[in-house]
Design a protein around this motif. Structure first.
Motif, PDB file in Angstrom:
ATOM      1  N   ALA A 144      43.449  42.920  37.100  1.00 19.55           N
ATOM      2  CA  ALA A 144      42.895  43.785  38.152  1.00 19.55           C
ATOM      3  C   ALA A 144      41.885  43.024  39.005  1.00 19.55           C
ATOM      4  O   ALA A 144      41.842  43.178  40.229  1.00 19.55           O
ATOM      5  CB  ALA A 144      42.255  45.022  37.533  1.00 19.55           C
ATOM      6  N   VAL A 145      41.078  42.189  38.354  1.00 22.23           N
ATOM      7  CA  VAL A 145      40.108  41.374  39.091  1.00 22.23           C
ATOM      8  C   VAL A 145      40.846  40.371  39.972  1.00 22.23           C
ATOM      9  O   VAL A 145      40.567  40.236  41.168  1.00 22.23           O
ATOM     10  CB  VAL A 145      39.149  40.652  38.123  1.00 22.23           C
ATOM     11  N   PHE A 146      41.820  39.673  39.389  1.00 23.55           N
ATOM     12  CA  PHE A 146      42.610  38.699  40.137  1.00 23.55           C
ATOM     13  C   PHE A 146      43.255  39.353  41.358  1.00 23.55           C
ATOM     14  O   PHE A 146      43.161  38.830  42.472  1.00 23.55           O
ATOM     15  CB  PHE A 146      43.690  38.092  39.232  1.00 23.55           C
ATOM     16  N   ASP A 147      43.906  40.489  41.150  1.00 25.43           N
ATOM     17  CA  ASP A 147      44.604  41.161  42.251  1.00 25.43           C
ATOM     18  C   ASP A 147      43.650  41.576  43.368  1.00 25.43           C
ATOM     19  O   ASP A 147      44.026  41.586  44.539  1.00 25.43           O
ATOM     20  CB  ASP A 147      45.373  42.380  41.747  1.00 25.43           C
ATOM     21  N   THR A 148      42.424  41.895  43.029  1.00 23.04           N
ATOM     22  CA  THR A 148      41.453  42.278  44.053  1.00 23.04           C
ATOM     23  C   THR A 148      41.031  41.064  44.879  1.00 23.04           C
ATOM     24  O   THR A 148      40.945  41.144  46.106  1.00 23.04           O
ATOM     25  CB  THR A 148      40.225  42.950  43.405  1.00 23.04           C
ATOM     26  N   LEU A 156      46.819  29.793  43.396  1.00 22.27           N
ATOM     27  CA  LEU A 156      46.842  31.111  42.763  1.00 22.27           C
ATOM     28  C   LEU A 156      47.499  30.935  41.404  1.00 22.27           C
ATOM     29  O   LEU A 156      48.692  30.643  41.326  1.00 22.27           O
ATOM     30  CB  LEU A 156      47.642  32.120  43.599  1.00 22.27           C
ATOM     31  N   ASP A 157      46.723  31.071  40.358  1.00 21.25           N
ATOM     32  CA  ASP A 157      47.220  30.932  38.988  1.00 21.25           C
ATOM     33  C   ASP A 157      46.868  32.232  38.265  1.00 21.25           C
ATOM     34  O   ASP A 157      45.821  32.338  37.640  1.00 21.25           O
ATOM     35  CB  ASP A 157      46.570  29.718  38.322  1.00 21.25           C
ATOM     36  N   GLN A 158      47.748  33.225  38.405  1.00 24.73           N
ATOM     37  CA  GLN A 158      47.476  34.568  37.900  1.00 24.73           C
ATOM     38  C   GLN A 158      47.435  34.577  36.378  1.00 24.73           C
ATOM     39  O   GLN A 158      48.287  33.952  35.758  1.00 24.73           O
ATOM     40  CB  GLN A 158      48.546  35.520  38.404  1.00 24.73           C
ATOM     41  N   PRO A 159      46.505  35.250  35.759  1.00 22.73           N
ATOM     42  CA  PRO A 159      45.375  36.009  36.306  1.00 22.73           C
ATOM     43  C   PRO A 159      44.052  35.257  36.193  1.00 22.73           C
ATOM     44  O   PRO A 159      43.004  35.879  36.115  1.00 22.73           O
ATOM     45  CB  PRO A 159      45.348  37.241  35.411  1.00 22.73           C
ATOM     46  N   ARG A 160      44.068  33.904  36.226  1.00 25.57           N
ATOM     47  CA  ARG A 160      42.858  33.148  35.874  1.00 25.57           C
ATOM     48  C   ARG A 160      42.152  32.433  37.018  1.00 25.57           C
ATOM     49  O   ARG A 160      40.942  32.261  36.957  1.00 25.57           O
ATOM     50  CB  ARG A 160      43.210  32.122  34.808  1.00 25.57           C
TER      51      ARG A 160
END
Length: 144
Positions: free
Chosen positions: A17-21, A64-68
């Motif tokens: 959720a933090v990553f997506d924001t 972009l290396d989701q979610p980190r």
């Protein structure tokens, strides 16, 4: 030599959720400035508008290396930001996610007042990220 800015905060939400924001135009417009344009995919170019600013802030999404991890490069066109880079690191924690924000590579020639002002603004932006992710808050007009 260069100067850096670092802020860290724990957010009570899943790292995704933090990553997506942070990684999306809609998320960025919720916690940073409502005026976000461009391509939020890796390799894409974004630009940010701020009231009272004579120029838009250009940002290139370099990783972009989701979610980190989210990384941005700052190309020319914005005073003292040229050649700097922004890194958002997101690590799982007992209560959700630990976020470490870094804005790296400011030139020593940057006036101390300007560096301090940018540092303060980033601190407010990082705190606003927490507020929005945890509570779904609305954009803060003071930051745009």
């Amino acid at each position: 030599m260069t100067r850096d800015i670092v802020h860290a905060i724990e957010i009570h939400a899943e790292p995704k959720a933090v990553f997506d924001t942070i990684a999306t135009r809609s998320g960025l417009s919720a916690f940073w400035t409502p005026d976000v344009q461009g391509d939020d995919s890796e390799g894409g170019d974004l630009s940010f508008g701020f009231s009272g600013s004579p120029a838009r802030l250009p940002i290139r999404v370099t990783r972009l290396d989701q979610p980190r991890t989210i990384e941005w490069g700052c190309p020319e066109g914005y005073p003292f930001w040229e050649g700097t880079r922004v890194e958002w690191s997101i690590d799982p924690s007992e209560h959700g996610a630990k976020v470490t924000f870094r804005h790296l590579g400011f030139p020593d020639a940057q006036p101390e007042y300007d560096h301090g002002s940018i540092n303060l603004t980033w601190g407010l932006v990082v705190a606003r990220l927490k507020e929005v992710v945890e509570g779904g808050g609305k954009p803060d007009p003071a930051l745009s």
